[in-house]
Design an enzyme around this catalytic site. Structure first.
Site, short mmCIF file in Angstrom:
data_model
loop_
_atom_site.label_atom_id
_atom_site.label_comp_id
_atom_site.label_asym_id
_atom_site.label_seq_id
_atom_site.Cartn_x
_atom_site.Cartn_y
_atom_site.Cartn_z
N ALA A 177 87.84 -30.34 -89.57
CA ALA A 177 86.56 -30.94 -89.19
C ALA A 177 86.75 -32.01 -88.12
CB ALA A 177 85.85 -31.52 -90.40
N ASP A 178 87.78 -32.82 -88.28
CA ASP A 178 88.06 -33.87 -87.30
C ASP A 178 88.45 -33.28 -85.95
OD1 ASP A 178 88.46 -36.76 -88.84
OD2 ASP A 178 88.77 -35.04 -90.13
#
Length: 395
Positions: A177-178
């Site tokens: 996600a990052d």
């Protein structure tokens, strides 16, 4: 041990973003991925770090080495400031005044508590692009919550789709996600910067971790509306095409295969010596193959299991079938594709001798990026940067 040539850093290289200064107040992955892209293409990325600890990414260690920092901190400069002190805050404001981009990932409201709200920042620097990275965004009912990538990967629907149907939902084995947010963020920042260059007016880039990873699977929302049923985990199979799976070879290795086009599926049937499957009602078109994918996988697995990985790959390559090996990074370090493409470069490192890492992405023919400097030691450039700020006035 790798046999690739160690690439020297080229600090004299000017990239297309050479005139852009970035103040990076973020920690850990998303902000560093975003600023890495800018730094790779020449931007002067200044990591503003806490004197006593620095960016938390420095403390993610493997084999005693700060490998994550060495990779994602490259091409940046490190400035240590105590921004809780009056002197440190004054120095930070000077830096912001002569910069183009600010990146931060405090819990929403953090900048405001420091007296650095977007309104105040734009009084200081009207054209500043302020990039605010958070788990859930600056607005909405979750904006007050801290949000790590793990929570976002779970709530976004990604984990529900990932894994096998008889197993629990699976989180990714990396900060997905990052990473995705960082890549989206780089695009957003450059878009906002283009606008600021034309108008002289900066803006806020509101970058949540949730929305970028959801964008990867957002077709699931349309599918749910059309069918009334959320997609269930399918392991290495696809809910949309067949055949598509990982198959075990005679030597214990695996290959991956995809027949996502009708012509490719027909070619696979010919290659495994089963041309009659092309007219079998169970497999003659994609809809039928998806409905009967388990039976189809058994047929292909039976064929693949009789040969080693190398034999299977040679056979399928001759036939023009889209099949490839399942590799670990150990297989990739010296692989002819990787070395020929220079997808992995080995750069000098004081601790490890050299560090393998990904090359500049993407490759620009006319204004390429470069590996200009290694990830900095904590506070390595503090004296130089503060000297550069001596002539900056806040009046």
């Amino acid at each position: 041990m790798h046999t690739a040539t160690t690439h020297a850093f080229t600090p004299e290289h000017d990239g297309p973003l050479k005139d852009i200064r970035v103040v990076d107040l973020s920690r850990l992955v998303a902000g560093n991925m975003l600023s890495l892209y800018l730094a790779d293409f020449g931007a002067d990325v200044i990591k503003v770090e806490r004197p006593e600890r620095g960016d938390d990414l420095r403390h993610w260690r493997e084999g005693g080495q700060a490998v994550y920092w060495k990779v994602y901190g490259r091409n940046k400069r490190s400035l240590t400031l105590d921004i809780k002190s009056d002197t440190g805050m004054t120095q930070l404001k000077k830096l912001i005044k002569c910069s183009h981009i600010l990146i931060e990932n405090f819990v929403p409201g953090g900048l405001e508590k420091m007296g650095l709200s977007p309104d105040e920042l734009h009084k200081l620097n009207p054209a500043l692009v302020i990039t605010r990275v958070s788990g859930w965004g600056q607005t909405g009912p979750y904006s007050h919550k801290p949000g790590f990538g793990t929570l976002v990967e779970a709530m976004s629907g990604y984990a529900h789709l990932n894994g096998f149907p008889d197993k629990p939902p699976a989180l990714p084995p990396l900060a997905m996600a990052d990473m995705v947010a960082g890549i989206y963020g780089a695009a957003g920042v450059l878009t906002a910067l283009r606008s600021a260059e034309k108008t002289g007016v900066g803006q806020v880039v509101d970058l949540s971790l949730f929305e970028p990873i959801f964008s990867l699977i957002s077709s699931e929302a349309a599918k749910f509306q059309a069918t009334g049923t959320p997609t269930m985990r399918s392991g290495n199979q696809s809910a949309h095409t067949a055949p598509r799976n990982v198959y075990l070879c005679k030597d214990g290795q695996h290959i991956a295969m995809s027949g996502s086009m009708q012509s490719m599926a027909m070619r696979i049937f010919d290659t495994i010596g089963r041309p009659e499957l092309k007219t079998d009602p169970r497999f003659e078109n994609n809809d039928a193959r998806v409905q009967n994918k388990d039976e189809l996988d058994e047929i292909i697995q039976s064929f693949v299991a009789q040969r080693t990985q190398e034999e299977n790959l040679a056979l399928f390559e001759r036939a023009g079938v889209t099949a490839g090996p399942v590799y670990s990074v150990a297989d990739l370090i010296d692989h002819p594709y990787v070395t020929g493409r220079e997808a992995i470069v080995h750069v000098p490192d004081a601790d490890m001798g050299s560090v393998p890492m990904h090359n500049i992405i993407p490759r620009l023919s006319g204004s390429p990026g470069a590996l200009r400097r290694p990830a900095p030691a904590l506070g390595e450039h503090t004296a130089d940067i503060l000297a550069e700020l001596e002539s900056v006035s806040l009046d």
